[in-house]
Design a protein around this motif. Sequence first.
Motif, PDB file in Angstrom:
ATOM      1  N   PRO A 109     -14.193 -31.111   0.674  1.00  0.00           N
ATOM      2  CA  PRO A 109     -15.565 -32.160   0.800  1.00  0.00           C
ATOM      3  C   PRO A 109     -16.115 -32.088   2.269  1.00  0.00           C
ATOM      4  O   PRO A 109     -15.464 -32.200   3.160  1.00  0.00           O
ATOM      5  CB  PRO A 109     -15.076 -33.430   0.647  1.00  0.00           C
ATOM      6  CG  PRO A 109     -13.636 -33.504   0.815  1.00  0.00           C
ATOM      7  CD  PRO A 109     -12.998 -31.902   0.194  1.00  0.00           C
ATOM      8  N   THR A 113     -22.004 -34.480   2.510  1.00  0.00           N
ATOM      9  CA  THR A 113     -21.800 -35.183   1.102  1.00  0.00           C
ATOM     10  C   THR A 113     -21.552 -36.698   1.445  1.00  0.00           C
ATOM     11  O   THR A 113     -21.782 -37.338   0.520  1.00  0.00           O
ATOM     12  CB  THR A 113     -20.898 -34.523   0.145  1.00  0.00           C
ATOM     13  OG1 THR A 113     -21.104 -33.065   0.238  1.00  0.00           O
ATOM     14  CG2 THR A 113     -20.739 -35.167  -1.110  1.00  0.00           C
ATOM     15  N   GLY A 142     -18.126 -33.713 -11.670  1.00  0.00           N
ATOM     16  CA  GLY A 142     -17.347 -32.519 -10.862  1.00  0.00           C
ATOM     17  C   GLY A 142     -16.972 -33.205  -9.805  1.00  0.00           C
ATOM     18  O   GLY A 142     -17.345 -32.902  -8.813  1.00  0.00           O
ATOM     19  N   THR A 143     -15.934 -33.644  -9.934  1.00  0.00           N
ATOM     20  CA  THR A 143     -15.308 -34.637  -8.902  1.00  0.00           C
ATOM     21  C   THR A 143     -14.523 -33.918  -7.869  1.00  0.00           C
ATOM     22  O   THR A 143     -14.362 -34.416  -6.599  1.00  0.00           O
ATOM     23  CB  THR A 143     -14.561 -35.722  -9.553  1.00  0.00           C
ATOM     24  OG1 THR A 143     -14.005 -36.759  -8.574  1.00  0.00           O
ATOM     25  CG2 THR A 143     -13.154 -35.280 -10.073  1.00  0.00           C
ATOM     26  N   GLY A 144     -13.928 -32.540  -8.243  1.00  0.00           N
ATOM     27  CA  GLY A 144     -13.216 -31.809  -7.314  1.00  0.00           C
ATOM     28  C   GLY A 144     -12.005 -32.555  -6.678  1.00  0.00           C
ATOM     29  O   GLY A 144     -11.248 -33.278  -7.397  1.00  0.00           O
ATOM     30  N   ILE A 148     -16.133 -38.071  -4.062  1.00  0.00           N
ATOM     31  CA  ILE A 148     -17.321 -38.955  -4.095  1.00  0.00           C
ATOM     32  C   ILE A 148     -16.820 -40.013  -5.083  1.00  0.00           C
ATOM     33  O   ILE A 148     -17.207 -41.515  -4.859  1.00  0.00           O
ATOM     34  CB  ILE A 148     -18.434 -38.297  -5.153  1.00  0.00           C
ATOM     35  CG1 ILE A 148     -19.193 -37.353  -3.997  1.00  0.00           C
ATOM     36  CG2 ILE A 148     -19.707 -39.303  -5.552  1.00  0.00           C
ATOM     37  CD1 ILE A 148     -19.998 -36.467  -4.719  1.00  0.00           C
ATOM     38  N   ASP A 165     -14.227 -33.391 -14.150  1.00  0.00           N
ATOM     39  CA  ASP A 165     -14.186 -31.889 -13.898  1.00  0.00           C
ATOM     40  C   ASP A 165     -13.636 -31.077 -14.981  1.00  0.00           C
ATOM     41  O   ASP A 165     -12.607 -31.740 -15.718  1.00  0.00           O
ATOM     42  CB  ASP A 165     -13.299 -31.817 -12.544  1.00  0.00           C
ATOM     43  CG  ASP A 165     -13.941 -30.812 -11.695  1.00  0.00           C
ATOM     44  OD1 ASP A 165     -14.266 -31.088 -10.461  1.00  0.00           O
ATOM     45  OD2 ASP A 165     -13.687 -29.601 -11.996  1.00  0.00           O
ATOM     46  N   PHE A 166     -14.171 -30.042 -15.090  1.00  0.00           N
ATOM     47  CA  PHE A 166     -13.625 -28.866 -16.165  1.00  0.00           C
ATOM     48  C   PHE A 166     -12.428 -28.287 -15.511  1.00  0.00           C
ATOM     49  O   PHE A 166     -11.499 -27.653 -16.314  1.00  0.00           O
ATOM     50  CB  PHE A 166     -14.652 -28.119 -16.636  1.00  0.00           C
ATOM     51  CG  PHE A 166     -14.920 -27.101 -15.872  1.00  0.00           C
ATOM     52  CD1 PHE A 166     -14.658 -26.947 -14.467  1.00  0.00           C
ATOM     53  CD2 PHE A 166     -15.941 -25.960 -16.246  1.00  0.00           C
ATOM     54  CE1 PHE A 166     -15.224 -25.848 -13.594  1.00  0.00           C
ATOM     55  CE2 PHE A 166     -16.296 -25.084 -15.700  1.00  0.00           C
ATOM     56  CZ  PHE A 166     -16.144 -25.220 -14.258  1.00  0.00           C
ATOM     57  N   GLY A 192     -13.202 -31.885 -18.780  1.00  0.00           N
ATOM     58  CA  GLY A 192     -13.796 -31.256 -19.763  1.00  0.00           C
ATOM     59  C   GLY A 192     -15.303 -31.082 -18.763  1.00  0.00           C
ATOM     60  O   GLY A 192     -15.309 -31.166 -17.886  1.00  0.00           O
ATOM     61  N   SER A 193     -16.158 -30.483 -19.740  1.00  0.00           N
ATOM     62  CA  SER A 193     -17.399 -30.029 -19.025  1.00  0.00           C
ATOM     63  C   SER A 193     -18.481 -30.994 -19.293  1.00  0.00           C
ATOM     64  O   SER A 193     -18.842 -31.550 -20.100  1.00  0.00           O
ATOM     65  CB  SER A 193     -17.768 -28.704 -20.084  1.00  0.00           C
ATOM     66  OG  SER A 193     -19.075 -27.836 -19.231  1.00  0.00           O
ATOM     67  N   TRP A 194     -18.819 -31.222 -17.905  1.00  0.00           N
ATOM     68  CA  TRP A 194     -20.007 -32.429 -17.776  1.00  0.00           C
ATOM     69  C   TRP A 194     -19.994 -33.571 -18.699  1.00  0.00           C
ATOM     70  O   TRP A 194     -18.811 -34.140 -18.806  1.00  0.00           O
ATOM     71  CB  TRP A 194     -21.342 -31.829 -17.995  1.00  0.00           C
ATOM     72  CG  TRP A 194     -21.558 -30.633 -16.847  1.00  0.00           C
ATOM     73  CD1 TRP A 194     -22.003 -29.362 -16.914  1.00  0.00           C
ATOM     74  CD2 TRP A 194     -21.285 -30.735 -15.346  1.00  0.00           C
ATOM     75  NE1 TRP A 194     -22.024 -28.706 -15.839  1.00  0.00           N
ATOM     76  CE2 TRP A 194     -21.408 -29.485 -14.819  1.00  0.00           C
ATOM     77  CE3 TRP A 194     -20.562 -31.517 -14.598  1.00  0.00           C
ATOM     78  CZ2 TRP A 194     -21.212 -29.035 -13.537  1.00  0.00           C
ATOM     79  CZ3 TRP A 194     -20.563 -31.296 -13.200  1.00  0.00           C
ATOM     80  CH2 TRP A 194     -20.641 -30.029 -12.678  1.00  0.00           C
ATOM     81  N   ASN A 211     -22.203 -33.789  -7.046  1.00  0.00           N
ATOM     82  CA  ASN A 211     -22.487 -32.868  -6.232  1.00  0.00           C
ATOM     83  C   ASN A 211     -22.061 -31.450  -6.795  1.00  0.00           C
ATOM     84  O   ASN A 211     -20.907 -30.985  -6.911  1.00  0.00           O
ATOM     85  CB  ASN A 211     -21.706 -32.832  -4.847  1.00  0.00           C
ATOM     86  CG  ASN A 211     -21.818 -31.634  -3.929  1.00  0.00           C
ATOM     87  OD1 ASN A 211     -22.571 -30.933  -4.154  1.00  0.00           O
ATOM     88  ND2 ASN A 211     -20.629 -31.394  -3.128  1.00  0.00           N
ATOM     89  N   PRO A 213     -21.893 -27.392  -8.598  1.00  0.00           N
ATOM     90  CA  PRO A 213     -22.405 -26.117  -8.244  1.00  0.00           C
ATOM     91  C   PRO A 213     -23.765 -26.112  -8.096  1.00  0.00           C
ATOM     92  O   PRO A 213     -24.471 -26.126  -9.006  1.00  0.00           O
ATOM     93  CB  PRO A 213     -21.799 -25.153  -9.269  1.00  0.00           C
ATOM     94  CG  PRO A 213     -20.863 -25.963  -9.910  1.00  0.00           C
ATOM     95  CD  PRO A 213     -21.483 -27.352  -9.990  1.00  0.00           C
ATOM     96  N   SER A 234     -16.232 -21.336  -9.027  1.00  0.00           N
ATOM     97  CA  SER A 234     -16.594 -22.350  -9.962  1.00  0.00           C
ATOM     98  C   SER A 234     -17.226 -23.498  -9.560  1.00  0.00           C
ATOM     99  O   SER A 234     -17.790 -24.411 -10.071  1.00  0.00           O
ATOM    100  CB  SER A 234     -15.571 -22.547 -11.114  1.00  0.00           C
ATOM    101  OG  SER A 234     -14.480 -23.334 -10.321  1.00  0.00           O
ATOM    102  N   ALA A 235     -16.847 -23.726  -8.186  1.00  0.00           N
ATOM    103  CA  ALA A 235     -17.560 -25.070  -7.416  1.00  0.00           C
ATOM    104  C   ALA A 235     -18.798 -24.840  -6.744  1.00  0.00           C
ATOM    105  O   ALA A 235     -19.605 -25.608  -6.419  1.00  0.00           O
ATOM    106  CB  ALA A 235     -16.499 -25.494  -6.549  1.00  0.00           C
TER     107      ALA A 235
END
Length: 309
Positions: A109, A113, A142-144, A148, A165-166, A192-194, A211, A213, A234-235
Amino acid sequence: MAAMTASDRAATGAELWAWREKALAEAQAAGVDADEVDWLLMAVADVERLSLRLGTVHQRSQITLRYSLAELERRWQQRLTERTPVQYLVGETPWRDLMLTVSPAVLIPRPETELIIDLAEAAIARSPLRDQLAQGIWVDMGTGSGAIALGLAQTFPSARILAVDFSAEALAIAQGNADRAGLQNCIAFYNGSWFEPLTSYRGQLSAIVSNPPYIPSALLPTLQPEVINHEPASALDGGDDGLDDLRLLAAQAPKYLVPGGLWLVEMMTGQGEAVASLLEAQGGYRDIQICLDLAGRDRFVQAIYAPKL
Ligand SMILES: C[S@@+](CC[C@H](N)C(=O)[O-])C[C@H]1O[C@@H](n2cnc3c(N)ncnc32)[C@H](O)[C@@H]1O
């Protein structure tokens, strides 16, 4: 890492000082930020930044180590030769007032951000629906590492935060960070995706913060080796123009936000006008604003969901 013996678990101040002097010279020769030497030392040894700066560490007869001097040296050489980010070598990074665990499964991070949390707070303070939104359901898309989501949970203690997050590996790190910060009861994690895992939240979200990609694919090879060789592609990869995920977030959010809800994203400097145009073309947003980072560069776009009746 090799098993440590009792004598490995301590060093004299003079030994650490000598290692620091050598590492500082190597950092300078390699163009690596000298602060990283102290960062690594503080992660390994029971030493304060001030004692390193003033040189008083030199006088201490015994300092406890988390791992041996040989291991410290191995990791430092990895920093220099493989350009591994120091945050991955120590396994954590500061972010706002949090200390977050990181691994190569998550983007480190970034300081810029941090501002997204303040922008969210200011946007809610301005809203006539502030109480309702502050107690509503928020999403970090997309929390990584969870940065956030955790920042939002601290700032909006009455909100329920969803973190998507996927990458299951990233979510495991984010969950660990929520536990570490004592925020595990405020955040629910979705793999999962979005919007895919959030279909049951249609029309219910107070805010979507992300935040995603956003780097155009062709620019990826030009990034610093620390980033492109170590952080998850992928990020970073936002497709041909960098806007693939921002486009999706702008298009899908109206199905999920409550009227008056907040849409707030980080993007790459220079993308502000393009992202604002996406929102204008979508038609369901008002108060579209491009926001600058602390260096004065366009870095965030925010808008309020305002459905046409
Ligand atoms: C730029 S990183 C941001 C991470 C973190 N929010 C931060 O600010 O440090 C983008 C994140 O989006 C995630 N991501 C990428 N594509 C995704 C998708 N289709 N669905 C969900 N998450 C995705 C990546 O795994 C990564 O964790």
